[in-house]
Design a protein around this motif. Structure first.
Motif, mmCIF file in Angstrom:
data_model
loop_
_atom_site.group_PDB
_atom_site.id
_atom_site.type_symbol
_atom_site.label_atom_id
_atom_site.label_comp_id
_atom_site.label_asym_id
_atom_site.label_seq_id
_atom_site.Cartn_x
_atom_site.Cartn_y
_atom_site.Cartn_z
ATOM 1 N N UNK A 6 27.879 57.907 39.042
ATOM 2 C CA UNK A 6 27.356 59.278 39.501
ATOM 3 C C UNK A 6 27.549 59.441 41.105
ATOM 4 N N UNK A 7 28.060 60.703 41.326
ATOM 5 C CA UNK A 7 28.036 60.884 42.799
ATOM 6 C C UNK A 7 27.227 62.446 42.737
ATOM 7 N N UNK A 37 35.490 57.975 45.787
ATOM 8 C CA UNK A 37 35.784 57.932 44.344
ATOM 9 C C UNK A 37 37.018 58.352 44.051
ATOM 10 N N UNK A 38 37.648 59.356 44.708
ATOM 11 C CA UNK A 38 38.957 60.092 44.731
ATOM 12 C C UNK A 38 40.116 59.056 44.830
ATOM 13 N N UNK A 42 35.137 56.590 36.779
ATOM 14 C CA UNK A 42 35.272 58.052 36.585
ATOM 15 C C UNK A 42 33.841 58.764 37.379
ATOM 16 N N UNK A 43 34.324 59.506 38.219
ATOM 17 C CA UNK A 43 33.155 60.198 39.132
ATOM 18 C C UNK A 43 32.293 61.115 38.370
ATOM 19 N N UNK A 44 31.137 61.124 37.929
ATOM 20 C CA UNK A 44 30.313 62.244 37.392
ATOM 21 C C UNK A 44 29.655 62.892 38.331
ATOM 22 N N UNK A 45 29.648 64.344 38.610
ATOM 23 C CA UNK A 45 29.082 65.022 39.625
ATOM 24 C C UNK A 45 27.679 65.531 39.065
ATOM 25 N N UNK A 46 26.590 65.309 40.095
ATOM 26 C CA UNK A 46 25.325 66.016 39.799
ATOM 27 C C UNK A 46 25.129 66.794 41.020
ATOM 28 N N UNK A 47 24.190 67.815 40.643
ATOM 29 C CA UNK A 47 23.815 68.757 41.747
ATOM 30 C C UNK A 47 22.982 68.209 42.959
#
Length: 327
Positions: free
Chosen positions: A43-44, A55-56, A66-71
């Motif tokens: 998570x990021x 992460x990129x 795998x980057x999982x994006x959160x608000x």
């Protein structure tokens, strides 16, 4: 029995046993011989440039993470508590912080920590690691949920098969179906109680959430027992092959065993989300370490129970009624 007839009768079961053995070897060796992490979720927070950039850079080197994006950070931490990600990477004034949940899978968090530590060193950024949900020291590899689930599944479906062999695969009427369903519930509860006592007071592995563990184990063993009874009610002894195929040959490697699902090849990655052994391992791990994540596998196992009871009732209605004698 004439020799030719004996050969004909025995050839079929032996052929089925041969197929199951070959499938067992192919499934376990194929799924677990060379586990490689693919798309392990981290998570990021959206807009966190330091975390997103690292992460990129890691993603450009391969598909391991795998980057999982959160608000926001609260949403990311909530996902960590619900076992939706294995770690949360965040930037700060003093560098990067990596919050992991090793209880979700020590193998996965070790890979995440190792990859991101090397990447941070290359970028010249300090990385601090914190384990928010540590695996119990008595189970450092995190294998107890899997092995406990395997024992409950095997004991459960053996209970269903044993009752079918003793009383007949199809109950003769609805009252006998009810008795069978009740007997399997008692069997599942006793089996779960034994498993809870072994991993709890017996071996001292876990000391928390033992009542929840007992309930989870009962549900898992009951689902396996009812499934076995339902399959055999329609397919009789040949149904044993289907039970072993789904619960052992596919179910055990599909649950990941000692590896997280992200380490398995494509076909096996999603099996744990619907097959009984995988759901059971997820449920046991959740009730001990991730209580907020326990609902989904529990509901799915309850659906297995309900569906199996419906199938068993249908078999009783279609096959169990005594036929009138022909006059």
């Amino acid at each position: 029995m004439p020799l030719r007839h004996a050969v004909a009768v025995g050839a079929g079961p032996l052929f089925i046993a041969l197929l199951i053995g070959v499938a067992f070897i192919a499934a376990f060796v194929g799924a677990l011989h060379n586990p490689r992490p693919v798309d392990v979720p981290v998570g990021v927070v959206r807009g966190d440039q330091a975390a997103e950039s690292l992460m990129a850079a890691v993603r450009a080197q391969g598909p391991q993470l795998l980057a999982v994006v959160f608000d926001d950070r609260a949403a990311a931490d909530h996902a960590l508590d619900r076992h939706q990600v294995y770690a949360v990477l965040a930037g700060g004034s003093s560098g990067l912080s990596l919050t992991i949940a090793s209880a979700a899978g020590p193998g996965a968090t070790m890979v995440i920590t190792g990859i991101l530590t090397v990447a941070a060193q290359r970028a010249g950024v300090p990385l601090a690691v914190t384990d928010a949900v540590p695996v119990d020291p008595s189970d450092p590899r995190g294998v107890v949920p899997f092995y406990l689930a395997v024992g409950l599944v095997i004991g459960g479906y053996f209970g269903g098969i044993a009752l079918s062999l003793a009383l007949g695969t199809v109950p003769r009427n609805l009252s006998r179906t009810g008795l069978r369903v009740g007997a399997l519930a008692l069997h599942a509860a006793l089996l779960s109680l034994a498993g809870t006592l072994i991993v709890g007071p017996g071996l001292g592995i876990w000391h928390q959430h033992l009542f929840a563990l007992f309930g989870a184990g009962t549900l898992l063993a009951y689902a396996a027992a009812l499934f076995a009874a339902a399959v055999q009610s329609w397919l009789a002894r040949i149904g044993t092959a289907l039970i072993v195929l789904l619960l052992v040959v596919l179910g055990n490697p599909g649950s990941g065993g000692i590896y997280p699902p992200e380490f398995l090849p494509g076909f096996f990655r999603g099996i744990h989300e619907w097959d009984i052994p995988g759901l059971g391992a997820d449920l046991i791990r959740s009730v001990i370490y991730f209580p907020d994540a326990a609902r989904s596998p529990a509901v799915k196992l309850a659906i297995w129970c309900l569906g199996s009871v419906i199938v068993l009732l249908a078999a009783t209605a279609a096959l169990g009624r005594p036929r009138s004698p022909i006059t």
